[in-house]
Write a protein that holds these residues in place. Structure first.
Motif, PDB file in Angstrom:
ATOM      1  N   LYS A   1      -4.549   5.479  -1.018  1.00 21.15           N
ATOM      2  CA  LYS A   1      -3.508   5.610   0.017  1.00 21.15           C
ATOM      3  C   LYS A   1      -3.337   4.292   0.768  1.00 21.15           C
ATOM      4  O   LYS A   1      -3.089   4.268   1.983  1.00 21.15           O
ATOM      5  CB  LYS A   1      -3.819   6.764   0.961  1.00 21.15           C
ATOM      6  N   GLY A   2      -3.452   3.194   0.030  1.00 19.52           N
ATOM      7  CA  GLY A   2      -3.418   1.864   0.622  1.00 19.52           C
ATOM      8  C   GLY A   2      -2.149   1.550   1.371  1.00 19.52           C
ATOM      9  O   GLY A   2      -2.181   0.810   2.364  1.00 19.52           O
ATOM     10  N   ASP A   3      -1.007   2.095   0.934  1.00 24.33           N
ATOM     11  CA  ASP A   3       0.232   1.779   1.628  1.00 24.33           C
ATOM     12  C   ASP A   3       0.289   2.395   3.024  1.00 24.33           C
ATOM     13  O   ASP A   3       1.087   1.987   3.853  1.00 24.33           O
ATOM     14  CB  ASP A   3       1.457   2.168   0.805  1.00 24.33           C
TER      15      ASP A   3
ATOM     16  N   LEU B   1      -5.296  -6.674  -2.774  1.00 18.48           N
ATOM     17  CA  LEU B   1      -5.439  -5.288  -2.333  1.00 18.48           C
ATOM     18  C   LEU B   1      -4.498  -4.456  -3.179  1.00 18.48           C
ATOM     19  O   LEU B   1      -3.312  -4.777  -3.294  1.00 18.48           O
ATOM     20  CB  LEU B   1      -5.067  -5.156  -0.857  1.00 18.48           C
ATOM     21  N   VAL B   2      -5.017  -3.397  -3.782  1.00 21.15           N
ATOM     22  CA  VAL B   2      -4.234  -2.582  -4.713  1.00 21.15           C
ATOM     23  C   VAL B   2      -4.229  -1.136  -4.233  1.00 21.15           C
ATOM     24  O   VAL B   2      -5.284  -0.574  -3.931  1.00 21.15           O
ATOM     25  CB  VAL B   2      -4.823  -2.675  -6.141  1.00 21.15           C
TER      26      VAL B   2
ATOM     27  N   LEU C   1      -0.881  -3.067   5.822  1.00 18.79           N
ATOM     28  CA  LEU C   1       0.479  -3.600   5.916  1.00 18.79           C
ATOM     29  C   LEU C   1       0.819  -4.452   4.699  1.00 18.79           C
ATOM     30  O   LEU C   1       1.976  -4.481   4.263  1.00 18.79           O
ATOM     31  CB  LEU C   1       0.650  -4.404   7.213  1.00 18.79           C
ATOM     32  N   SER C   2      -0.157  -5.132   4.132  1.00 20.89           N
ATOM     33  CA  SER C   2       0.088  -5.954   2.938  1.00 20.89           C
ATOM     34  C   SER C   2       0.499  -5.086   1.753  1.00 20.89           C
ATOM     35  O   SER C   2       1.442  -5.413   1.030  1.00 20.89           O
ATOM     36  CB  SER C   2      -1.162  -6.762   2.581  1.00 20.89           C
ATOM     37  N   ILE C   3      -0.210  -3.986   1.550  1.00 17.86           N
ATOM     38  CA  ILE C   3       0.130  -3.080   0.449  1.00 17.86           C
ATOM     39  C   ILE C   3       1.481  -2.427   0.717  1.00 17.86           C
ATOM     40  O   ILE C   3       2.321  -2.309  -0.193  1.00 17.86           O
ATOM     41  CB  ILE C   3      -0.976  -2.030   0.229  1.00 17.86           C
ATOM     42  N   ALA C   4       1.727  -2.013   1.950  1.00 17.82           N
ATOM     43  CA  ALA C   4       3.017  -1.401   2.291  1.00 17.82           C
ATOM     44  C   ALA C   4       4.157  -2.384   2.028  1.00 17.82           C
ATOM     45  O   ALA C   4       5.195  -2.011   1.460  1.00 17.82           O
ATOM     46  CB  ALA C   4       3.018  -0.941   3.747  1.00 17.82           C
ATOM     47  N   ALA C   5       3.985  -3.647   2.416  1.00  9.34           N
ATOM     48  CA  ALA C   5       5.017  -4.658   2.189  1.00  9.34           C
ATOM     49  C   ALA C   5       5.232  -4.888   0.695  1.00  9.34           C
ATOM     50  O   ALA C   5       6.371  -4.990   0.229  1.00  9.34           O
ATOM     51  CB  ALA C   5       4.642  -5.966   2.884  1.00  9.34           C
TER      52      ALA C   5
END
Length: 130
Positions: free
Chosen positions: A57-59, A39-40, A63-67
């Motif tokens: 705006k994936g973050d 996921l990018v 949660l994976s992108i935010a992490a």
């Protein structure tokens, strides 16, 4: 998890977007468990050794992108702290690599180091005016 980096010379040669993809590829290749999908954050589909799903705006929605974003920021901040130890006059510990007024003034006063991207406008101007 893994963090990948692109070197200053690679960023200058490839451009910031392609160098970001290179760093992502290095991170994915460093993983012990190979992912089926990455996921990018954003709308660009980088060439990675797995399927890629860009998310604008994936973050804010993953949660994976935010992490991953946090891991990348911590790694960059640590790198800036190490650069600060070598070159405290540039204030890397404070601005963490962002072109603040303080950092741009330090560039004009002290010149360019090996850590500075030659393709970055203010750095290029300093080199050309020398």
């Amino acid at each position: 998890w893994a963090v990948g980096f692109a070197y200053v010379e690679e960023i200058d040669e490839l451009n910031i977007l392609r160098a970001t993809g290179l760093a992502m590829r290095r991170a994915v290749e460093a993983l012990k468990v190979k992912p089926a999908i990455a996921l990018v954050d954003g709308n660009y589909r980088f060439a990675l050794p797995c399927d890629v799903r860009p998310i604008v705006k994936g973050d804010s929605v993953s949660l994976s992108i935010a992490a991953a974003s946090i891991l990348a920021k911590v790694a960059r901040d640590r790198q800036c702290m190490a650069m600060h130890e070598l070159h405290p006059e540039y204030g890397f510990a404070g601005h963490k690599g962002y072109p603040t007024a303080e950092h741009l003034a330090a560039l004009r006063s002290h010149g360019v180091t090996a850590w500075h991207r030659r393709s970055f406008g203010p750095v290029r101007q300093i080199i050309e005016s020398a």
